[in-house]
Design a protein around this motif. Structure first.
Motif, PDB file in Angstrom:
ATOM      1  N   GLY A   1       1.125  -1.242  -0.286  1.00 33.10           N
ATOM      2  CA  GLY A   1      -0.325  -0.005   0.509  1.00 33.10           C
ATOM      3  C   GLY A   1       1.009   1.012   0.217  1.00 33.10           C
ATOM      4  N   GLY A   2       0.330   2.079  -0.546  1.00 32.56           N
ATOM      5  CA  GLY A   2       1.500   3.106  -0.864  1.00 32.56           C
ATOM      6  C   GLY A   2       0.323   4.966  -0.764  1.00 32.56           C
ATOM      7  N   HIS A   3       1.101   6.225  -0.494  1.00 24.41           N
ATOM      8  CA  HIS A   3       0.039   7.028  -0.598  1.00 24.41           C
ATOM      9  C   HIS A   3       1.030   8.846  -0.434  1.00 24.41           C
ATOM     10  CE1 HIS A   3      -2.508  10.320   1.629  1.00 24.41           C
ATOM     11  NE2 HIS A   3      -2.494  10.257  -0.086  1.00 24.41           N
ATOM     12  N   PRO A   4       1.430   8.829  -1.266  1.00 22.41           N
ATOM     13  CA  PRO A   4       2.124  10.090  -1.499  1.00 22.41           C
ATOM     14  C   PRO A   4       1.224  11.409  -1.319  1.00 22.41           C
ATOM     15  CG  PRO A   4       1.359   9.215  -3.458  1.00 22.41           C
ATOM     16  CD  PRO A   4       0.709   7.775  -2.640  1.00 22.41           C
ATOM     17  N   MET A   5       1.821  12.160  -0.306  1.00 23.02           N
ATOM     18  CA  MET A   5       1.599  12.921   0.549  1.00 23.02           C
ATOM     19  C   MET A   5       1.445  14.709  -0.267  1.00 23.02           C
ATOM     20  SD  MET A   5      -0.360  11.858   3.092  1.00 23.02           S
ATOM     21  CE  MET A   5      -1.170  13.625   3.371  1.00 23.02           C
ATOM     22  N   ALA A   6       0.682  14.593  -1.228  1.00 20.40           N
ATOM     23  CA  ALA A   6       1.309  15.777  -2.213  1.00 20.40           C
ATOM     24  C   ALA A   6      -0.613  15.481  -3.325  1.00 20.40           C
ATOM     25  CB  ALA A   6       2.110  15.158  -3.280  1.00 20.40           C
ATOM     26  N   GLY A   7      -0.274  16.687  -3.523  1.00 18.72           N
ATOM     27  CA  GLY A   7      -1.754  16.701  -4.961  1.00 18.72           C
ATOM     28  C   GLY A   7      -1.909  18.345  -4.573  1.00 18.72           C
ATOM     29  N   ARG A   8      -2.364  18.696  -5.426  1.00 17.90           N
ATOM     30  CA  ARG A   8      -2.787  19.900  -5.922  1.00 17.90           C
ATOM     31  C   ARG A   8      -4.985  20.329  -5.833  1.00 17.90           C
ATOM     32  NH1 ARG A   8      -0.800  21.464 -11.642  1.00 17.90           N
ATOM     33  NH2 ARG A   8      -0.837  23.514 -11.263  1.00 17.90           N
ATOM     34  N   GLU A   9      -4.835  21.229  -6.470  1.00 12.14           N
ATOM     35  CA  GLU A   9      -6.989  21.613  -6.177  1.00 12.14           C
ATOM     36  C   GLU A   9      -6.962  21.384  -7.582  1.00 12.14           C
ATOM     37  OE1 GLU A   9      -4.209  25.088  -7.275  1.00 12.14           O
ATOM     38  OE2 GLU A   9      -4.567  24.048  -5.998  1.00 12.14           O
ATOM     39  N   ARG A  10      -6.285  21.315  -8.968  1.00  6.71           N
ATOM     40  CA  ARG A  10      -6.470  20.582 -10.085  1.00  6.71           C
ATOM     41  C   ARG A  10      -6.644  19.439 -10.316  1.00  6.71           C
ATOM     42  NH1 ARG A  10      -2.896  23.472 -13.967  1.00  6.71           N
ATOM     43  NH2 ARG A  10      -3.911  22.346 -15.399  1.00  6.71           N
ATOM     44  N   SER A  11      -7.785  18.708 -11.404  1.00  9.17           N
ATOM     45  CA  SER A  11      -7.298  17.429 -11.181  1.00  9.17           C
ATOM     46  C   SER A  11      -7.317  16.692 -13.254  1.00  9.17           C
ATOM     47  CB  SER A  11      -8.619  16.188 -10.404  1.00  9.17           C
ATOM     48  OG  SER A  11     -10.047  17.330 -11.465  1.00  9.17           O
ATOM     49  N   GLY A  12      -7.028  15.636 -12.793  1.00 11.97           N
ATOM     50  CA  GLY A  12      -6.500  14.718 -14.404  1.00 11.97           C
ATOM     51  C   GLY A  12      -5.265  15.237 -15.011  1.00 11.97           C
ATOM     52  N   PRO A  13      -4.998  14.816 -16.353  1.00 12.50           N
ATOM     53  CA  PRO A  13      -3.497  14.819 -16.878  1.00 12.50           C
ATOM     54  C   PRO A  13      -2.928  16.033 -17.237  1.00 12.50           C
ATOM     55  CG  PRO A  13      -5.609  14.079 -17.886  1.00 12.50           C
ATOM     56  CD  PRO A  13      -6.156  14.065 -17.382  1.00 12.50           C
ATOM     57  N   LEU A  14      -3.526  16.441 -18.040  1.00 13.28           N
ATOM     58  CA  LEU A  14      -3.403  17.646 -17.865  1.00 13.28           C
ATOM     59  C   LEU A  14      -2.681  18.613 -16.571  1.00 13.28           C
ATOM     60  CD1 LEU A  14      -5.532  19.199 -20.539  1.00 13.28           C
ATOM     61  CD2 LEU A  14      -3.213  17.896 -20.770  1.00 13.28           C
ATOM     62  N   ALA A  15      -3.582  18.250 -15.073  1.00 13.26           N
ATOM     63  CA  ALA A  15      -1.871  19.130 -13.341  1.00 13.26           C
ATOM     64  C   ALA A  15      -1.310  18.093 -13.376  1.00 13.26           C
ATOM     65  CB  ALA A  15      -3.393  19.000 -13.177  1.00 13.26           C
ATOM     66  N   GLY A  16      -1.247  16.984 -14.072  1.00 16.92           N
ATOM     67  CA  GLY A  16      -0.152  16.246 -13.608  1.00 16.92           C
ATOM     68  C   GLY A  16       1.364  17.116 -14.190  1.00 16.92           C
ATOM     69  N   ARG A  17       2.312  16.698 -13.157  1.00 15.28           N
ATOM     70  CA  ARG A  17       3.566  17.508 -12.602  1.00 15.28           C
ATOM     71  C   ARG A  17       4.622  16.174 -12.338  1.00 15.28           C
ATOM     72  NH1 ARG A  17       3.266  23.162  -9.696  1.00 15.28           N
ATOM     73  NH2 ARG A  17       5.537  22.130  -9.225  1.00 15.28           N
ATOM     74  N   ALA A  18       5.467  16.329 -13.382  1.00  6.07           N
ATOM     75  CA  ALA A  18       6.860  15.133 -13.154  1.00  6.07           C
ATOM     76  C   ALA A  18       7.741  15.838 -10.993  1.00  6.07           C
ATOM     77  CB  ALA A  18       8.334  15.095 -13.678  1.00  6.07           C
ATOM     78  N   ASP A  19       7.491  16.595 -11.020  1.00 11.10           N
ATOM     79  CA  ASP A  19       8.084  17.740  -9.766  1.00 11.10           C
ATOM     80  C   ASP A  19       7.170  17.746  -8.620  1.00 11.10           C
ATOM     81  OD1 ASP A  19       6.088  19.426 -10.292  1.00 11.10           O
ATOM     82  OD2 ASP A  19       8.176  20.966  -9.910  1.00 11.10           O
ATOM     83  N   LEU A  20       6.096  16.709  -8.941  1.00 13.36           N
ATOM     84  CA  LEU A  20       4.714  16.458  -7.704  1.00 13.36           C
ATOM     85  C   LEU A  20       5.782  16.515  -6.210  1.00 13.36           C
ATOM     86  CD1 LEU A  20       1.924  17.714  -6.875  1.00 13.36           C
ATOM     87  CD2 LEU A  20       1.229  15.464  -7.679  1.00 13.36           C
ATOM     88  N   PHE A  21       5.855  15.581  -6.246  1.00 11.68           N
ATOM     89  CA  PHE A  21       6.133  14.560  -5.298  1.00 11.68           C
ATOM     90  C   PHE A  21       7.441  14.844  -4.537  1.00 11.68           C
ATOM     91  CE2 PHE A  21       4.204  11.963  -8.022  1.00 11.68           C
ATOM     92  CZ  PHE A  21       2.771  11.993  -7.676  1.00 11.68           C
ATOM     93  N   GLY A  22       8.673  15.661  -5.194  1.00 12.91           N
ATOM     94  CA  GLY A  22      10.032  16.613  -4.494  1.00 12.91           C
ATOM     95  C   GLY A  22       9.857  16.410  -3.241  1.00 12.91           C
ATOM     96  N   GLY A  23      10.217  15.933  -2.175  1.00 13.87           N
ATOM     97  CA  GLY A  23      10.266  15.909  -0.840  1.00 13.87           C
ATOM     98  C   GLY A  23       9.528  15.843   0.108  1.00 13.87           C
ATOM     99  N   ARG A  24       8.250  15.189  -0.381  1.00  8.39           N
ATOM    100  CA  ARG A  24       7.312  15.685   0.330  1.00  8.39           C
ATOM    101  C   ARG A  24       6.898  14.000   1.122  1.00  8.39           C
ATOM    102  NH1 ARG A  24       4.565  18.656   2.363  1.00  8.39           N
ATOM    103  NH2 ARG A  24       2.676  18.212   2.359  1.00  8.39           N
TER     104      ARG A  24
END
Length: 368
Positions: free
Chosen positions: A114-137
């Motif tokens: 089981g896994g859960h990265p504690m990162a996110g954005r208020e936007r959703s969908g593939p166009l909101a994805g970011r390669a650096d979203l999880f950095g240091g999180r």
């Protein structure tokens, strides 16, 4: 092949988190297969360079299930029967109920972490994805007694490649923690934002940064958050009941002060009770980790009036960099007249005076 080596990964679900995982892996040369029942979402993620929509010809090293909590067990069962991968993980924000469902379905838990990265954005969908979203999180992992070392090693390698910081918890510990730091805040932001729906337009036009900060995450996907809150309902309900007690205390205090004139209201005994509740908020806020998980730092705000013209923000930032101030964060606040706005520069206290003086020398209207 080494236990932790990742050459091929399948991402099942190409929303914000799934696409962000795929982008991070694809940047490092990992062959990433994108799978989604919504083919247009998978194609959109692929168009951004997140991977390929081609079906893998052999089991991949790791499959990342980026689906809502209520769907994790069914998708795991489906993909394990199809032989998609040698190891599996998920990124859902609730852990214990999906795990119980996996056990009931007879899923192979030896190959699952089981896994859960504690990162996110208020936007959703593939166009909101970011390669650096999880950095240091933080990236919570919940391996069970049956988890094989190969599976755990590959998931740890996934976290490393995405820039996350692994934190091992039990499913129960995870669900209690995220109810407090993620699920309840989102619910409260949504309830506050709902107050704006039918209010007078004038009040909304007066909205400043405080309201934007409080309601920012309320823009999240309503269907996804319904699934999250329903899956973690016991933990969220317990916290909400505690919060309701504090709200009742605030309401009693305000009504008691409202029954007196404004001058004596400040010395009313209820004011002391209200002040104590606010002070508890100060103490709780001080416990939130600062940058990179360090001690929380109090920043000074330097607000600069901007005119609505091209390149204005770039110019003020260029002039700010010349002052030597270390700008920790930037916020934009649009004025109601549509012709001006403020940029708020957050800096450490000792930098604020130098930044203010330097910007004023360049002719910027500064409100420190």
């Amino acid at each position: 092949m080494a236990v932790s080596e990742l050459r091929t990964v399948a991402v099942v679900g190409t929303g914000l988190i799934g696409t962000s995982v795929a982008l991070a892996l694809a940047e490092q040369g990992v062959t990433t297969h994108l799978i989604d029942r919504d083919r247009s979402a998978a194609r959109a993620a692929a168009a951004r360079g997140a991977g390929t929509t081609e079906t893998p010809r052999a089991p991949v090293d790791l499959a990342v299930l980026a689906v809502p909590p209520g769907s994790v067990a069914a998708v795991l069962e489906e993909q394990q029967k199809a032989g998609l991968a040698r190891a599996y993980t998920d990124v859902a924000s609730v852990k214990r109920p999906p795990q119980a469902d996996m056990e009931a379905r007879g899923c192979d838990l030896a190959s699952f972490v089981g896994g859960h990265p504690m990162a996110g954005r208020e936007r959703s969908g593939p166009l909101a994805g970011r390669a650096d979203l999880f950095g240091g999180r933080p990236w919570v992992l919940t391996p069970g007694p049956a988890t094989e070392q190969l599976a755990l090693g590959r998931v740890l390698e996934l976290v490393r490649r995405c820039g996350g910081v692994p934190v091992v918890l039990s499913p129960e510990e995870h669900d209690r923690a995220v109810a407090l730091v993620s699920h309840l805040p989102h619910l409260l932001a949504s309830l506050m934002a709902a107050r704006l729906r039918d209010d007078e337009a004038l009040a909304v036009r007066l909205a400043g940064q405080g309201l934007r900060d409080v309601t920012r995450i309320a823009a999240g996907d309503a269907a996804l958050w319904t699934d999250i809150l329903a899956t973690n309902a016991p933990a969220v309900a317990e916290l909400l009941a505690d919060l309701a007690g504090d709200l009742e205390a605030v309401l009693r205090a305000l009504r008691a002060m409202a029954s007196t004139d404004p001058v004596t209201a400040r010395s009313h005994p209820a004011a002391a009770e209200l002040s104590a509740l606010l002070a508890r908020g100060n103490e709780g806020h001080a416990r939130i980790p600062g940058k990179h998980g360090g001690t929380s730092v109090t920043y000074s705000s330097v607000r600069v009036l901007l005119r609505d013209r091209a390149g204005e923000l770039a110019r003020v930032l260029a002039d700010a960099s010349g002052t030597g101030a270390n700008i920790e964060d930037i916020r934009l606040d649009h004025a109601t007249d549509g012709n001006t706005g403020f940029v708020e520069l957050l800096v450490t206290g000792e930098s604020a005076d130098a930044l203010t003086a330097g910007l004023r020398r360049h002719g910027w209207p500064v409100h420190a």
